[in-house]
Design a protein around this motif. Structure first.
Motif, PDB file in Angstrom:
ATOM      1  N   ALA A 229       0.834  -1.210   0.000  1.00 31.61           N
ATOM      2  CA  ALA A 229       0.000   0.000   0.000  1.00 31.61           C
ATOM      3  C   ALA A 229       0.863   1.252   0.000  1.00 31.61           C
ATOM      4  O   ALA A 229       1.947   1.287   0.590  1.00 31.61           O
ATOM      5  N   SER A 230       0.363   2.291  -0.659  1.00 30.23           N
ATOM      6  CA  SER A 230       0.979   3.616  -0.552  1.00 30.23           C
ATOM      7  C   SER A 230       0.550   4.221   0.778  1.00 30.23           C
ATOM      8  O   SER A 230      -0.624   4.148   1.146  1.00 30.23           O
ATOM      9  N   VAL A 231       1.489   4.808   1.503  1.00 30.61           N
ATOM     10  CA  VAL A 231       1.201   5.346   2.829  1.00 30.61           C
ATOM     11  C   VAL A 231       1.361   6.856   2.805  1.00 30.61           C
ATOM     12  O   VAL A 231       2.402   7.369   2.373  1.00 30.61           O
ATOM     13  N   TYR A 232       0.316   7.578   3.247  1.00 35.00           N
ATOM     14  CA  TYR A 232       0.335   9.041   3.293  1.00 35.00           C
ATOM     15  C   TYR A 232       0.136   9.485   4.735  1.00 35.00           C
ATOM     16  O   TYR A 232      -0.757   8.997   5.433  1.00 35.00           O
ATOM     17  N   PHE A 233       0.966  10.399   5.176  1.00 35.49           N
ATOM     18  CA  PHE A 233       0.783  10.994   6.498  1.00 35.49           C
ATOM     19  C   PHE A 233      -0.017  12.276   6.349  1.00 35.49           C
ATOM     20  O   PHE A 233       0.327  13.157   5.551  1.00 35.49           O
ATOM     21  N   VAL A 234      -1.100  12.403   7.087  1.00 37.46           N
ATOM     22  CA  VAL A 234      -1.967  13.575   7.042  1.00 37.46           C
ATOM     23  C   VAL A 234      -1.602  14.461   8.222  1.00 37.46           C
ATOM     24  O   VAL A 234      -1.963  14.161   9.367  1.00 37.46           O
ATOM     25  N   PRO A 235      -0.867  15.561   8.012  1.00 38.14           N
ATOM     26  CA  PRO A 235      -0.430  16.400   9.131  1.00 38.14           C
ATOM     27  C   PRO A 235      -1.610  17.070   9.814  1.00 38.14           C
ATOM     28  O   PRO A 235      -2.559  17.514   9.169  1.00 38.14           O
TER      29      PRO A 235
END
Length: 461
Positions: A229-235
């Motif tokens: 999976a692509s992992v995105y951090f949502v600040p």
């Protein structure tokens, strides 16, 4: 009032093919218009049309994403974009003499046919794109963290189905009873994310977890290393008003801009060049009017023709702003009362000048000096700034840019006196919205709106 703009600019929807198609709508419409007119009028000077076609394509590619704009917004965006292209082409054609090589009927036809084809292209894409996205494979995603930030992200995904993202649920270590969502959307706790992602072919994982949970984030990232999976951090920065938020770097250290000026780098050069060109052109055209108004002010009442007042400019530094004197007094102290309807200080000539905004015309000299811009938040008296900066959150952020002769707040009903705190809050909200969403097209739109409103707006006196 003012809405928060996209975090890192406008995202295009769909996959690469859809994005490429959308970026080609404007340039292709312009080329179809140009070469269609060439064929219609039997022109055989193909070389000249190819040169013009290359210019059109280079000025308009990639086209802007308008699929999520309202119909009115799409219409205005197309017209303003085409107006900008036409302005550059006219300047280039005049400077090189290239315009003489094209028949007048081709030039006139290009002016009105092109925006119609662009609008038709965007509306057609709006009709067929949902079918294209529906027929493709939506990306399966989950959100780690069922907090306010995570729910905000889920709402944005749900609000924009053309993004091609399908949100399956949340993961959170808290009991489902404590979370403000349907219990069926809670798929497990943090320890379950990696297994769920492998078992359900999850393609995107959004981490909406506060930075205070750093050990848990590190542990979670370690477990996700065994998925595809692509992992995105949502600040977690939506707790404050974002102004020109973007990713940047100091050397090799990534940093997150939360509040910055929209006029950094090339944008600043474009803004300044536009101000100089337009102010010189306007001052040349209105020179006789300036002499007439100066004479009227001098004959109507004793005192100086030009009123100079201290205002806050860029970065909150004091500047001197010019106006035609419209009152019998020139107040610039620690307490300055705003002009109100029937104000006895306003002279007969001053009433006309304030009603039509002609008293602001000397500020084009401020623009040439670099103290002001044609479009931007209106400058307030220093005394008013010191009062409102203590009462309105984010008030001083409007000074991240140069003050303007006209602004987004003024064309949205906040021109003239702001008798109450809520009205000043409304003006500031529109000023901040302008900072978040600035573009050259928005500046041109505000200028056109200002011209239309000057003689019918009852908000100034």
């Amino acid at each position: 009032m003012a809405s928060k703009g996209p975090f890192f600019g406008v995202n295009r929807v769909g996959g690469p093919i859809v994005q490429l198609t959308e970026s080609l709508v404007d340039p292709v419409a312009q080329l179809v218009s140009l070469f269609g007119l060439m064929v219609w009028y039997g022109e055989d000077q193909y070389n000249y049309y190819i040169i013009l076609g290359i210019l059109l394509f280079s000025l308009s590619f990639p086209g802007k994403s308008l699929i999520q704009r309202t119909l009115r917004g799409t219409f205005l965006d197309v017209l303003l974009s085409w107006a900008g292209v036409v302005t550059l082409l006219l300047f280039f054609g005049w400077a090189t003499g290239l315009y003489r090589l094209f028949p007048s009927q081709v030039i006139v036809g290009l002016l009105w046919m092109t925006p119609l084809l662009q609008l038709a292209g965007h509306l057609l894409l709006r009709l067929i794109l949902p079918a294209l996205v529906a027929g493709s494979h939506p990306k399966r995603s989950v959100i780690v963290g069922c907090n306010e930030l995570g729910r905000h992200l889920a709402a944005e995904i749900d609000r924009h189905p053309l993004l091609g993202i399908r949100m399956l649920g949340y993961f959170d270590d808290r009991n489902a009873e404590r979370l403000d969502v349907d219990a069926q959307l809670i798929k497990g706790d943090f320890a379950d994310v990696a297994e769920f992602a492998r078992r359900n072919a999850i393609e995107i994982i959004y981490l909406a977890v506060p930075m205070a949970s750093q050990p848990r984030i590190v542990s979670l990232l370690d477990s996700l290393a065994d998925t595809t999976a692509s992992v995105y951090f949502v600040p977690d920065v939506f707790v404050t008003e974002l102004v020109q938020a973007r990713m940047d770097a100091v050397g090799r250290v990534p940093v997150l801009a939360v509040c910055d000026t929209p006029f950094a780098g090339l944008n600043g050069m474009i803004k300044r060049a536009t101000d100089i060109v337009l102010s010189l052109l306007i001052l040349t055209l209105i020179a006789p009017l300036l002499l007439l108004v100066a004479t009227m002010v001098r004959l109507d009442s004793p005192g100086a023709v030009i009123f100079k007042q201290r205002r806050y400019g860029l970065d909150g530094k004091e500047i001197i702003v010019y106006k035609f004197r419209s009152m019998s007094v020139c107040e610039d102290g620690p307490l300055v009362a705003q002009a109100c309807r029937g104000d006895p200080r306003v002279t007969r000539t001053g009433a006309v000048l304030r009603k039509t905004s002609l008293d602001e015309l000397p500020q084009f000299f401020n623009v040439l000096q670099g103290r002001m811009s044609i479009v931007g938040p209106r400058p307030h008296a220093v005394a008013h700034n010191e009062t409102y900066r203590k009462l309105i959150k984010g008030y001083m952020v409007r000074h991240k840019v140069k003050p303007g002769i006209t602004g987004w707040a003024q064309v949205n009903g906040y021109r003239g006196e702001t008798q109450t705190l809520d009205k000043m809050e409304g003006r500031v909200a529109f000023d901040l919205e302008y900072l978040r969403n600035w573009s050259l097209k928005l500046d041109l739109y505000i200028i056109f709106r200002t011209v239309a409103l000057v003689f019918k707006d009852a908000g100034a006196y």
